[in-house]
Design a protein around this motif. Structure first.
Motif, PDB file in Angstrom:
ATOM      1  N   ASP A  95       0.868  -1.176   0.000  1.00 60.89           N
ATOM      2  CA  ASP A  95       0.000   0.000   0.000  1.00 60.89           C
ATOM      3  C   ASP A  95       0.915   1.240   0.000  1.00 60.89           C
ATOM      4  OD1 ASP A  95      -2.238   1.709   0.467  1.00 60.89           O
ATOM      5  OD2 ASP A  95      -1.859   1.584   2.634  1.00 60.89           O
TER       6      ASP A  95
ATOM      7  N   ASP B 299      -0.170   5.225   0.925  1.00 62.30           N
ATOM      8  CA  ASP B 299      -0.390   6.194   2.012  1.00 62.30           C
ATOM      9  C   ASP B 299      -0.498   5.505   3.368  1.00 62.30           C
ATOM     10  OD1 ASP B 299      -1.024   8.990   0.730  1.00 62.30           O
ATOM     11  OD2 ASP B 299      -2.013   7.511  -0.538  1.00 62.30           O
ATOM     12  N   GLY B 300       0.237   6.009   4.356  1.00 56.45           N
ATOM     13  CA  GLY B 300       0.183   5.432   5.694  1.00 56.45           C
ATOM     14  C   GLY B 300       0.971   4.146   5.825  1.00 56.45           C
TER      15      GLY B 300
ATOM     16  N   ASP C 210      -2.106  -0.178   5.955  1.00 57.49           N
ATOM     17  CA  ASP C 210      -2.391   0.487   7.233  1.00 57.49           C
ATOM     18  C   ASP C 210      -3.862   0.687   7.535  1.00 57.49           C
ATOM     19  OD1 ASP C 210      -2.469   2.481   5.068  1.00 57.49           O
ATOM     20  OD2 ASP C 210      -2.933   3.868   6.707  1.00 57.49           O
ATOM     21  N   ASP C 211      -4.753   0.471   6.562  1.00 56.04           N
ATOM     22  CA  ASP C 211      -6.108   1.013   6.689  1.00 56.04           C
ATOM     23  C   ASP C 211      -7.147  -0.109   6.601  1.00 56.04           C
ATOM     24  OD1 ASP C 211      -8.128   2.886   6.847  1.00 56.04           O
ATOM     25  OD2 ASP C 211      -7.435   4.075   5.142  1.00 56.04           O
TER      26      ASP C 211
ATOM     27  N   ASP D 226      -7.283  -2.103   3.515  1.00 52.15           N
ATOM     28  CA  ASP D 226      -6.235  -3.105   3.293  1.00 52.15           C
ATOM     29  C   ASP D 226      -6.567  -4.465   3.902  1.00 52.15           C
ATOM     30  OD1 ASP D 226      -4.227  -1.399   1.971  1.00 52.15           O
ATOM     31  OD2 ASP D 226      -4.282  -0.329   3.880  1.00 52.15           O
TER      32      ASP D 226
END
Ligand code: MG
Length: 246
Positions: free
Chosen positions: A24, A26-27, A198-199, A202
């Motif tokens: 991934d 972002d983050g 991170d999210d 995911d």
């Protein structure tokens, strides 16, 4: 299983000969910023990804909710496969979605107007849009209600909750679906999938990696199906660098 404070081990060293890596953005590779445009991409990151891809015989892909164009801009110098817009567009493989979804511009206009009325940030996406409530978290319920209503009226789109934002993305695409497609590429075939993210977006991809003989790495706090955890993007980048040096 754990709650948000649950302890998970750090991931084992990447096996360059046996594993395929899906990341991934972002983050995960870069820290979340107050606005999506404000992220800082470390200068060395594209080169690290490029070198690691070579060591993995090409079995490294980026899988993100960002548009493909943004990913290519942020990671100039990395030439490997990329999947954008939660699986709807891709580089280095056949694009999953041939055309933009019906009603896209009307949907984007409605989202932009709503954000302006609410004093929130609208993020334009190539295959959808997002309203960010990071600046005013008290509006979360209002934003979620708006997004549900919008999706009910635009059947080609689905609501995608994200960190301090609600997104509308093309229906029928997902990061785990992207992993399944990427795994059919010759560079990835026969390798164990390793996914880092991170999210909430995911979690299906983390589960897919765990279910297909590999493992997931959750970045940051929060519940996850992943067996392993790293606390921040800086730790993930260090883990990638260690694999290069190993
Ligand atoms: Mg992310």
């Amino acid at each position: 299983m754990d709650d948000s404070t649950g302890v998970k081990p750090t991931p084992p060293a990447l096996n360059l000969g046996r594993e395929a890596l899906f990341l991934d953005f972002d983050g995960c590779l870069v820290d979340i910023a107050p606005t999506p445009d404000a992220i800082k991409v470390p200068d060395a990151l594209p080169r690290v990804l490029q070198d690691l891809s070579a060591r993995l015989n090409g079995a490294l892909a980026i899988v993100s909710g960002r548009s493909l164009h943004e990913l290519e801009t942020f990671l100039q110098g990395f030439d490997g496969p990329m999947v954008g817009s939660h699986g709807a567009e891709a580089r280095g493989m056949t694009a999953p979605m041939a055309h933009q979804p019906a009603g896209l511009s009307e949907l984007q206009q409605e989202m932009a107007s709503f954000a302006t009325r609410s004093g929130l940030l609208y993020e334009h996406k190539s295959h959808g849009g997002a309203v960010h409530f990071r600046s005013d978290p008290a509006q979360q319920t209002l934003v979620e209600g708006f997004a549900q209503d919008l999706a009910a009226r635009h059947g080609d789109f689905a609501v995608q909750p994200a960190k301090m934002a609600v997104e509308l993305r093309p229906a029928g695409f997902s990061k785990d679906g992207a992993l399944a497609l990427l795994s059919e590429l010759s560079a990835f075939a026969g390798r164990r999938p390793v996914y880092a993210g991170d999210d909430t977006t995911d979690e299906p991809a983390l589960a897919w990696a765990e279910d297909h003989g590999g493992f997931g790495v959750k970045i940051g706090a929060g519940h996850s199906v992943a067996r392993f955890r790293l606390d921040a993007p800086s730790q993930l980048r260090a883990w990638l660098m260690a694999a290069l040096e190993g």
